[in-house]
Design a protein around this motif. Structure first.
Motif, PDB file in Angstrom:
ATOM      1  N   SER A 192       0.796  -1.140   0.102  1.00 55.01           N
ATOM      2  CA  SER A 192       0.008   0.126   0.337  1.00 55.01           C
ATOM      3  C   SER A 192       0.962   1.332   0.101  1.00 55.01           C
ATOM      4  O   SER A 192       0.581   2.085  -0.574  1.00 55.01           O
ATOM      5  CB  SER A 192      -0.946  -0.065   1.022  1.00 55.01           C
ATOM      6  N   THR A 193       2.079   1.091   0.743  1.00 47.10           N
ATOM      7  CA  THR A 193       2.763   2.386   0.816  1.00 47.10           C
ATOM      8  C   THR A 193       3.449   2.656  -0.644  1.00 47.10           C
ATOM      9  O   THR A 193       3.591   3.648  -1.201  1.00 47.10           O
ATOM     10  CB  THR A 193       4.004   2.159   1.886  1.00 47.10           C
ATOM     11  N   VAL A 194       3.948   1.493  -1.247  1.00 50.07           N
ATOM     12  CA  VAL A 194       4.437   1.812  -2.632  1.00 50.07           C
ATOM     13  C   VAL A 194       3.562   2.151  -3.422  1.00 50.07           C
ATOM     14  O   VAL A 194       3.656   3.269  -4.414  1.00 50.07           O
ATOM     15  CB  VAL A 194       4.876   0.290  -3.102  1.00 50.07           C
ATOM     16  N   THR A 254       8.691  13.496 -10.138  1.00 48.88           N
ATOM     17  CA  THR A 254       8.290  12.079 -10.473  1.00 48.88           C
ATOM     18  C   THR A 254       9.080  11.071 -10.561  1.00 48.88           C
ATOM     19  O   THR A 254       8.846   9.887  -9.801  1.00 48.88           O
ATOM     20  CB  THR A 254       7.469  12.311 -11.838  1.00 48.88           C
ATOM     21  N   THR A 255      10.523  11.324 -10.923  1.00 47.66           N
ATOM     22  CA  THR A 255      11.482  10.198 -10.910  1.00 47.66           C
ATOM     23  C   THR A 255      11.905   9.907  -9.385  1.00 47.66           C
ATOM     24  O   THR A 255      12.215   8.546  -9.153  1.00 47.66           O
ATOM     25  CB  THR A 255      12.596  10.836 -11.879  1.00 47.66           C
ATOM     26  N   ALA A 256      11.999  10.937  -8.718  1.00 47.79           N
ATOM     27  CA  ALA A 256      12.316  10.590  -7.440  1.00 47.79           C
ATOM     28  C   ALA A 256      11.418   9.714  -6.790  1.00 47.79           C
ATOM     29  O   ALA A 256      11.716   8.873  -5.899  1.00 47.79           O
ATOM     30  CB  ALA A 256      12.606  12.007  -6.659  1.00 47.79           C
ATOM     31  N   LEU A 257      10.295  10.122  -6.735  1.00 54.08           N
ATOM     32  CA  LEU A 257       9.016   9.505  -6.180  1.00 54.08           C
ATOM     33  C   LEU A 257       9.106   7.962  -6.623  1.00 54.08           C
ATOM     34  O   LEU A 257       8.790   6.978  -5.846  1.00 54.08           O
ATOM     35  CB  LEU A 257       7.874  10.136  -6.465  1.00 54.08           C
ATOM     36  N   MET A 258       9.224   7.808  -7.940  1.00 50.20           N
ATOM     37  CA  MET A 258       9.315   6.342  -8.561  1.00 50.20           C
ATOM     38  C   MET A 258      10.430   5.603  -8.213  1.00 50.20           C
ATOM     39  O   MET A 258      10.302   4.382  -7.840  1.00 50.20           O
ATOM     40  CB  MET A 258       9.167   6.490  -9.858  1.00 50.20           C
ATOM     41  N   GLU A 259      11.564   6.407  -7.957  1.00 53.32           N
ATOM     42  CA  GLU A 259      12.813   5.607  -7.473  1.00 53.32           C
ATOM     43  C   GLU A 259      12.364   5.276  -5.771  1.00 53.32           C
ATOM     44  O   GLU A 259      12.807   4.140  -5.424  1.00 53.32           O
ATOM     45  CB  GLU A 259      14.068   6.613  -7.513  1.00 53.32           C
ATOM     46  N   LEU A 260      11.880   6.159  -4.954  1.00 51.87           N
ATOM     47  CA  LEU A 260      11.561   5.613  -3.554  1.00 51.87           C
ATOM     48  C   LEU A 260      10.606   4.363  -3.708  1.00 51.87           C
ATOM     49  O   LEU A 260      10.811   3.771  -2.845  1.00 51.87           O
ATOM     50  CB  LEU A 260      11.107   7.070  -3.147  1.00 51.87           C
ATOM     51  N   ALA A 261       9.576   4.510  -4.444  1.00 46.15           N
ATOM     52  CA  ALA A 261       8.806   3.529  -4.536  1.00 46.15           C
ATOM     53  C   ALA A 261       9.450   2.106  -4.697  1.00 46.15           C
ATOM     54  O   ALA A 261       9.107   1.249  -4.451  1.00 46.15           O
ATOM     55  CB  ALA A 261       7.484   3.733  -5.456  1.00 46.15           C
ATOM     56  N   ASN A 303      11.745  -3.334  -3.392  1.00 46.23           N
ATOM     57  CA  ASN A 303      12.761  -4.271  -3.621  1.00 46.23           C
ATOM     58  C   ASN A 303      13.355  -4.412  -2.379  1.00 46.23           C
ATOM     59  O   ASN A 303      14.656  -4.874  -2.234  1.00 46.23           O
ATOM     60  CB  ASN A 303      13.667  -3.741  -4.821  1.00 46.23           C
ATOM     61  N   ARG A 304      12.967  -3.532  -1.400  1.00 48.88           N
ATOM     62  CA  ARG A 304      13.594  -3.620  -0.031  1.00 48.88           C
ATOM     63  C   ARG A 304      14.959  -3.276  -0.086  1.00 48.88           C
ATOM     64  O   ARG A 304      15.781  -4.051   0.268  1.00 48.88           O
ATOM     65  CB  ARG A 304      13.343  -4.737   0.778  1.00 48.88           C
TER      66      ARG A 304
END
Length: 514
Positions: free
Chosen positions: A212-214, A336-343, A348-349
């Protein structure tokens, strides 16, 4: 008249028959959609059915029924109530129900042992007093926040079981047999539920909270990208309809984040009851996920404001927006790229790469700052005294248009008419003149057309500032959850994701330029 009534009745009958014919197909379509959205729901349904079949054997098989008796119904009730969708919720309710029943049975047996030593009247008074005392104390304990959060169901079962056993003991001779039978059947039901949840296709609350967080982070990234693209590609007259906002994908993405507080806390509570089932047996940091969810909601408020920029009454002309299109799209692309990288790092832990993200964001901010400084007149306005004369000219032109539309105003009026109009026409003049003057005041300022864009840019920069807090919380989550370290090979993946995101952002840009 009768023919019309018959015709109307036949039409309604025909419509009802058609609806009844489509009803089975509608049910099948909805059933297929619910199962396709999450196949685990079908598995859970089979698990509940299988568990109910197992506890029903206590009634169906004669040797088991002789050992348990009529108390077997409590095992069936326990399965219905305790077996939840996730393992954490099942364990929480099962252990609460088991310990609540055990404590209630022990206490009821103790009170019965004390009361049995005296006469029947004293026994009745003692049972009534004990029910009042235990009921009052137990109910008051449910108001404590920690007990309410973690053990409310167990306290409720304790109160229910204590009252049932204590009241029944007045008419039953063997209270120990009654308490043992109640506890055994509830333990059997709870044990079956826990075993089914842990060992047969388990659904973990921690995994649901993790996923859910992802999805929330990815939803915010999609909302920002869609907002910025729509702001620079929409025509000037294309104002978003507020009535249809609930059907907007942008709205649905950030609404899932804003409405997630209760769900996150519930999943975190259930995850705290789950055993360590990961490969390295690390403790699941449920509270850190809750804290990250709070930060994401704070970030989501900025996305809500950014989405509101698409619905402003005063809009910056397309020609002005195109002057700053590329730097704004670049900045939005980096966010957007930063958020996608965080997700991706959470999914992938593994630890994220904050240095790379920060450098790119700083460069995008610098490019936007340079573009804004190149057009100072749009935001500062000229220091010319001609603004007042232009304002007066616009007011005079508006007054002249009103006289042309109402020629009767040119005729001389009697004093009575003037007095009547001065009283009754004041409110009408206020309703007509005040909005007109306010619009004239706004449109007369040469830099007013850039004010909505300035607000849009300010919100975009504010999102960058809030993104730093999100990055910090994700780093803390990786540290607490013992995520794996970022390898050199993962940098290529990050660059590939960034290129893909930029290409997706720039596609509408070319269309808008045409």
């Amino acid at each position: 008249m009768i023919d019309m009534m018959i015709t109307d009745f036949s039409k309604k009958t025909h419509v009802s028959v058609e609806k009844m014919k489509r009803f089975p197909g509608y049910i099948c379509q909805k059933t297929w959609k619910v199962g396709r959205d999450d196949p685990r729901r079908l598995i859970h349904a089979f698990k509940v059915g299988f568990s109910l079949t197992l506890v029903s054997l206590l009634y169906l098989m004669e040797p088991l029924f002789k050992g348990v008796g009529q108390n077997a119904i409590w095992a069936v009730m326990t399965v219905v109530v305790v077996l939840e969708f996730t393992a954490g919720a099942t364990i929480c309710k099962g252990l609460n129900r088991g310990f609540g029943t055990l404590l209630a049975a022990i206490l009821a047996f103790l009170f019965e042992f004390i009361a049995r030593e005296y006469g029947k009247i004293f026994r009745a008074v003692f049972i009534g007093a004990s029910i009042f005392l235990i009921g009052a104390i137990t109910t008051f304990l449910r108001f404590f926040p920690k007990i309410k959060k973690n053990y409310d169901y167990g306290v409720l079962i304790f109160l229910l079981t204590f009252n049932l056993i204590t009241v029944s003991s007045y008419r039953v001779d063997d209270i120990l047999k009654l308490a043992k039978g109640r506890f055994y059947t509830i333990a059997i039901g709870s044990g079956i539920c826990i075993l089914m949840s842990l060992f047969i296709f388990p659904n973990w609350s921690g995994e649901d909270l993790h996923n859910s967080t992802v999805s929330k982070i990815e939803g915010l990234a999609k909302s920002i990208e869609a907002c910025v693209n729509k702001y620079f590609t929409d025509e000037e007259s294309d104002i978003e309809n507020i009535d249809n906002i609930t059907d907007d994908r942008i709205y649905k993405n950030y609404k899932a984040v804003l409405d997630s507080k209760s769900t996150d806390e519930t999943l975190a509570l259930h995850a705290s009851w789950e055993p360590r089932h990961s490969v390295h047996c690390h403790k699941f940091p449920c509270q850190q996920y809750v804290k990250l969810g709070s930060v994401l909601r704070h970030f989501g408020y900025g996305v809500v404001a950014l989405h509101g920029s698409l619905q402003t009454e005063i809009r910056t002309p397309r020609s002005v927006r195109l002057l700053f299109k590329d730097p704004c799209l670049h900045l939005a692309s980096e966010v957007t790229t930063a958020l996608m990288e965080l997700a991706s790092s959470i999914r992938n832990r593994r630890h994220c790469s904050p240095e790379i993200l920060t450098e790119r964001l700083q460069q995008a901010l610098q490019d936007l700052n340079t573009a804004l400084k190149s057009q100072p007149r749009l935001f500062l306005g000229p220091n010319s005294p001609n603004n007042t004369s232009k304002m007066l000219a616009l007011v005079a032109a508006t007054a002249r248009q009103k006289l042309e539309h109402n020629p009767s105003n040119l005729k001389p009026e009697s004093p009575t008419t003037v007095e009547r109009k001065s009283k009754g026409g004041t409110e009408a003049e206020k309703r007509v003149l005040r909005p007109t003057l306010s619009k004239l005041t706004i449109t007369s300022l040469e830099f007013s057309e850039a004010l909505p864009f300035a607000a849009f840019v300010a919100l975009l920069v504010e999102l960058v500032a809030r993104l730093d807090i999100v990055i910090e919380e994700v780093e803390e989550l990786g540290r607490v959850a013992c995520f794996k370290e970022l390898k050199h090979g993962d940098d290529a993946i990050i660059v590939e994701v960034e290129k893909k995101t930029k290409s997706e952002v720039n596609l509408p840009s070319a269309a808008g330029a045409e």
